[in-house]
Write a protein that holds these residues in place. Sequence first.
Motif, PDB file in Angstrom:
ATOM      1  N   ARG A 137       0.831  -1.214   0.000  1.00 19.50           N
ATOM      2  CA  ARG A 137       0.000   0.000   0.000  1.00 19.50           C
ATOM      3  C   ARG A 137       0.863   1.261   0.000  1.00 19.50           C
ATOM      4  NH1 ARG A 137      -5.403  -0.060   1.612  1.00 19.50           N
ATOM      5  NH2 ARG A 137      -5.218   2.161   1.200  1.00 19.50           N
ATOM      6  N   LEU A 138       1.873   1.268   0.856  1.00 18.05           N
ATOM      7  CA  LEU A 138       2.739   2.450   0.957  1.00 18.05           C
ATOM      8  C   LEU A 138       3.511   2.670  -0.339  1.00 18.05           C
ATOM      9  CD1 LEU A 138       4.175   2.163   4.587  1.00 18.05           C
ATOM     10  CD2 LEU A 138       2.332   3.620   3.775  1.00 18.05           C
ATOM     11  N   ASN A 139       3.992   1.584  -0.954  1.00 19.72           N
ATOM     12  CA  ASN A 139       4.756   1.727  -2.192  1.00 19.72           C
ATOM     13  C   ASN A 139       3.898   2.232  -3.338  1.00 19.72           C
ATOM     14  OD1 ASN A 139       7.716   0.887  -2.090  1.00 19.72           O
ATOM     15  ND2 ASN A 139       6.774  -0.741  -0.910  1.00 19.72           N
ATOM     16  N   ASN A 140       2.615   1.867  -3.342  1.00 17.94           N
ATOM     17  CA  ASN A 140       1.709   2.394  -4.364  1.00 17.94           C
ATOM     18  C   ASN A 140       1.551   3.904  -4.211  1.00 17.94           C
ATOM     19  OD1 ASN A 140       1.234  -0.094  -5.526  1.00 17.94           O
ATOM     20  ND2 ASN A 140      -0.586  -0.524  -4.292  1.00 17.94           N
ATOM     21  N   VAL A 141       1.428   4.368  -2.964  1.00 15.99           N
ATOM     22  CA  VAL A 141       1.306   5.808  -2.690  1.00 15.99           C
ATOM     23  C   VAL A 141       2.577   6.523  -3.129  1.00 15.99           C
ATOM     24  CG1 VAL A 141       1.031   7.570  -0.894  1.00 15.99           C
ATOM     25  CG2 VAL A 141      -0.274   5.433  -0.745  1.00 15.99           C
ATOM     26  N   PHE A 142       3.742   5.955  -2.772  1.00 13.01           N
ATOM     27  CA  PHE A 142       5.006   6.611  -3.051  1.00 13.01           C
ATOM     28  C   PHE A 142       5.340   6.592  -4.547  1.00 13.01           C
ATOM     29  CE2 PHE A 142       6.303   5.336   1.488  1.00 13.01           C
ATOM     30  CZ  PHE A 142       5.681   6.470   1.989  1.00 13.01           C
ATOM     31  N   ASP A 143       4.898   5.548  -5.252  1.00 11.16           N
ATOM     32  CA  ASP A 143       5.116   5.509  -6.707  1.00 11.16           C
ATOM     33  C   ASP A 143       4.425   6.683  -7.381  1.00 11.16           C
ATOM     34  OD1 ASP A 143       6.694   3.275  -6.641  1.00 11.16           O
ATOM     35  OD2 ASP A 143       5.101   1.860  -7.173  1.00 11.16           O
ATOM     36  N   ARG A 144       3.231   7.019  -6.893  1.00 11.38           N
ATOM     37  CA  ARG A 144       2.511   8.166  -7.454  1.00 11.38           C
ATOM     38  C   ARG A 144       3.219   9.477  -7.118  1.00 11.38           C
ATOM     39  NH1 ARG A 144      -1.994   5.004  -6.077  1.00 11.38           N
ATOM     40  NH2 ARG A 144      -2.408   6.142  -4.141  1.00 11.38           N
ATOM     41  N   LEU A 145       3.773   9.574  -5.907  1.00  6.72           N
ATOM     42  CA  LEU A 145       4.495  10.786  -5.518  1.00  6.72           C
ATOM     43  C   LEU A 145       5.754  10.967  -6.359  1.00  6.72           C
ATOM     44  CD1 LEU A 145       4.355  10.863  -1.595  1.00  6.72           C
ATOM     45  CD2 LEU A 145       3.150  12.353  -3.185  1.00  6.72           C
ATOM     46  N   ARG A 146       6.472   9.857  -6.598  1.00  3.40           N
ATOM     47  CA  ARG A 146       7.708   9.932  -7.387  1.00  3.40           C
ATOM     48  C   ARG A 146       7.414  10.354  -8.827  1.00  3.40           C
ATOM     49  NH1 ARG A 146       8.658   4.682  -5.135  1.00  3.40           N
ATOM     50  NH2 ARG A 146      10.102   4.724  -3.379  1.00  3.40           N
ATOM     51  N   GLY A 147       6.234   9.981  -9.300  1.00  5.47           N
ATOM     52  CA  GLY A 147       5.889  10.284 -10.685  1.00  5.47           C
ATOM     53  C   GLY A 147       5.509  11.733 -10.919  1.00  5.47           C
ATOM     54  N   ARG A 148       5.389  12.520  -9.871  1.00  7.89           N
ATOM     55  CA  ARG A 148       5.014  13.933  -9.999  1.00  7.89           C
ATOM     56  C   ARG A 148       6.264  14.803 -10.027  1.00  7.89           C
ATOM     57  NH1 ARG A 148      -0.326  14.601  -8.119  1.00  7.89           N
ATOM     58  NH2 ARG A 148      -0.123  16.778  -8.782  1.00  7.89           N
ATOM     59  N   GLY A 149       6.353  15.721 -10.979  1.00  7.43           N
ATOM     60  CA  GLY A 149       7.510  16.611 -11.033  1.00  7.43           C
ATOM     61  C   GLY A 149       7.516  17.611  -9.899  1.00  7.43           C
ATOM     62  N   ALA A 150       6.328  18.067  -9.520  1.00 11.89           N
ATOM     63  CA  ALA A 150       6.220  19.034  -8.419  1.00 11.89           C
ATOM     64  C   ALA A 150       5.047  18.635  -7.538  1.00 11.89           C
ATOM     65  CB  ALA A 150       6.022  20.437  -8.982  1.00 11.89           C
ATOM     66  N   LEU A 151       5.109  19.015  -6.275  1.00 15.07           N
ATOM     67  CA  LEU A 151       4.035  18.705  -5.332  1.00 15.07           C
ATOM     68  C   LEU A 151       3.540  19.981  -4.684  1.00 15.07           C
ATOM     69  CD1 LEU A 151       5.499  15.613  -3.384  1.00 15.07           C
ATOM     70  CD2 LEU A 151       3.846  15.563  -5.237  1.00 15.07           C
ATOM     71  N   ASN A 152       2.225  20.041  -4.474  1.00 13.39           N
ATOM     72  CA  ASN A 152       1.707  21.134  -3.651  1.00 13.39           C
ATOM     73  C   ASN A 152       1.213  20.559  -2.335  1.00 13.39           C
ATOM     74  OD1 ASN A 152      -0.945  20.081  -4.059  1.00 13.39           O
ATOM     75  ND2 ASN A 152      -1.077  21.171  -6.015  1.00 13.39           N
ATOM     76  N   GLU A 153       0.781  21.426  -1.453  1.00 12.24           N
ATOM     77  CA  GLU A 153       0.387  20.985  -0.116  1.00 12.24           C
ATOM     78  C   GLU A 153      -0.759  19.986  -0.160  1.00 12.24           C
ATOM     79  OE1 GLU A 153      -1.353  23.001   3.973  1.00 12.24           O
ATOM     80  OE2 GLU A 153       0.074  24.133   2.757  1.00 12.24           O
ATOM     81  N   GLN A 154      -1.699  20.175  -1.086  1.00 11.40           N
ATOM     82  CA  GLN A 154      -2.836  19.264  -1.168  1.00 11.40           C
ATOM     83  C   GLN A 154      -2.409  17.869  -1.605  1.00 11.40           C
ATOM     84  OE1 GLN A 154      -5.896  20.116  -0.045  1.00 11.40           O
ATOM     85  NE2 GLN A 154      -6.330  17.931  -0.281  1.00 11.40           N
ATOM     86  N   ASP A 155      -1.417  17.794  -2.524  1.00 10.21           N
ATOM     87  CA  ASP A 155      -0.893  16.492  -2.956  1.00 10.21           C
ATOM     88  C   ASP A 155      -0.357  15.709  -1.757  1.00 10.21           C
ATOM     89  OD1 ASP A 155      -1.440  16.973  -5.632  1.00 10.21           O
ATOM     90  OD2 ASP A 155       0.522  17.907  -5.985  1.00 10.21           O
ATOM     91  N   VAL A 156       0.407  16.406  -0.916  1.00  9.20           N
ATOM     92  CA  VAL A 156       0.989  15.762   0.263  1.00  9.20           C
ATOM     93  C   VAL A 156      -0.102  15.301   1.218  1.00  9.20           C
ATOM     94  CG1 VAL A 156       2.452  16.101   2.293  1.00  9.20           C
ATOM     95  CG2 VAL A 156       3.158  17.034   0.095  1.00  9.20           C
ATOM     96  N   ARG A 157      -1.076  16.158   1.443  1.00 13.35           N
ATOM     97  CA  ARG A 157      -2.147  15.799   2.385  1.00 13.35           C
ATOM     98  C   ARG A 157      -2.967  14.622   1.863  1.00 13.35           C
ATOM     99  NH1 ARG A 157      -2.430  19.173   6.555  1.00 13.35           N
ATOM    100  NH2 ARG A 157      -1.520  21.264   6.349  1.00 13.35           N
ATOM    101  N   ASP A 158      -3.211  14.579   0.547  1.00 10.88           N
ATOM    102  CA  ASP A 158      -3.939  13.447  -0.043  1.00 10.88           C
ATOM    103  C   ASP A 158      -3.145  12.149   0.144  1.00 10.88           C
ATOM    104  OD1 ASP A 158      -5.950  15.124  -0.808  1.00 10.88           O
ATOM    105  OD2 ASP A 158      -5.282  15.305  -2.913  1.00 10.88           O
TER     106      ASP A 158
END
Length: 493
Positions: free
Chosen positions: A8-29
């Motif tokens: 489960r955690l790796n699925n979440v982190f794979d999506r985070l790695r695939g984003r070039g930039a993150l905003n606060e809402q991305d992190v909270r989601d």
Amino acid sequence: MFDTLSDRLNNVFDRLRGRGALNEQDVRDAMREVRVALLEADVALPVARDFIARVTERAVGQEVLKSVTPGQQVIKIVNDELVTMLGGEDASGEATPLNLDVKPPAVVMMVGLQGSGKTTSTAKIAKLLKDKNGKKALMASLDVNRPAAQEQLAILGEQAGVATLPIIQGQQPVDIARRALESARLQNVDVLLLDTAGRLHVDEALMAEMKAVAAVSEPAEVLLVVDSLTGQDAVNVAQSFTEEVPLTGVVLTRMDGDARGGAALSMRAVTGKPIKFAGTGEKLDAIERFHPARVADRILGMGDVVSLVEKAAESIKAEEAEELAQRMMAGKFDMNDLRKQLQQMQNMGGLGMLAGMMPGMKKAKQAMAQSGMDDKVLVHMDAIISSMTRKERAHPQLLNAKRKKRVAAGSGTSVQEVNKILKMHQEMGRAMKQIKRMGGLKGLAAMFGGGMGGAGGAPTGAPGLPGGMPGGSMPGLPGGQLPADMQDFLKKK
């Protein structure tokens, strides 16, 4: 044990790695998904809530969101907080040692509910202290309630090579503790382990007995043994004991089971005491010191190379490894050498365990499971080599079509599988010659920055291992990688 949570955690982190930039809402989601994953893993609600609050507070800072790799930064923060949650207060996240720096004998009192694995854990810890720390240990069973409990510890003592206190029928726990102390002093024992009685639930009689024994023995360590498979209830039991007995640490049993991991993740936060040992199997040597940083790395799919090297050093005989290294240097590598390599992998826990400890091998481990591959594959490969004659093992080129049919029939496999293992041997032989052309192990070491420069060119990471452990590779195999033909062999028939 942590497989579901890890996925489960790796699925979440794979999506985070695939984003070039993150905003606060991305992190909270992402943190909301992590929170759900923790709760599904049976982590206590207050523990999960505090964990997410700490991670979110650090992750929504400008330093993270405006960094070049914000996804990786968030993963690092999760890793750091996971280490803290598991009990790693210092930066190293290393195991918390037993406090044995007292006037001998240092008394270790084992407490817990009936059926949690106290007696077996007592013998495992005694064996570990004897083998790894060179301590003279004595075990005494104070369990007069469970039938044959004292006899069980005596049998385990014989198997572990650790002395046990002679049984006197009818003697009560407090008197047994006094006799054990006296015997330990007379025999100049370093560590005395007291295996106390358990109950089916926490009650006044149990606690009164614990306190009476503790008053007599003055233990340096009081270890609570809890079964990981009981999940959230293990945390409740730990909390009950913490309120009544001066605990110094926790021993988690059946960490190799299919529990969701919530007990391990919640234990430190609920009890305030470190997890000191984790039982990983039925055998007496299946126990390891609990390293928060290493466990966190396993959960996040980062592998555990340090434990892998330690296991390699323990299970592989230095003489055999040195002999194999010498044969490599001479450009020799026959089926007997291949067989030794396969046996080393079995001794270290098999393919599944090795893949679980290697960085980036999480998906490979899943593929292994889906294809129906298991450690019987190593047994099949060994059977094929065993079915060859001594001359054929030394000179594989003698194996013509007729001989291959005989080997396949003798090992219960097919000619195709015999061909695969022969091709694998040829690949590994070519790798050996390549290493020789590059200047042998010393030349290979230079390529990895001298990280393998042990005596005689042997790797320093795992003494005497040909090929070493560069980059978290597979121990005992040249270059550390499984040949393509071995991967073919590992596919489900």
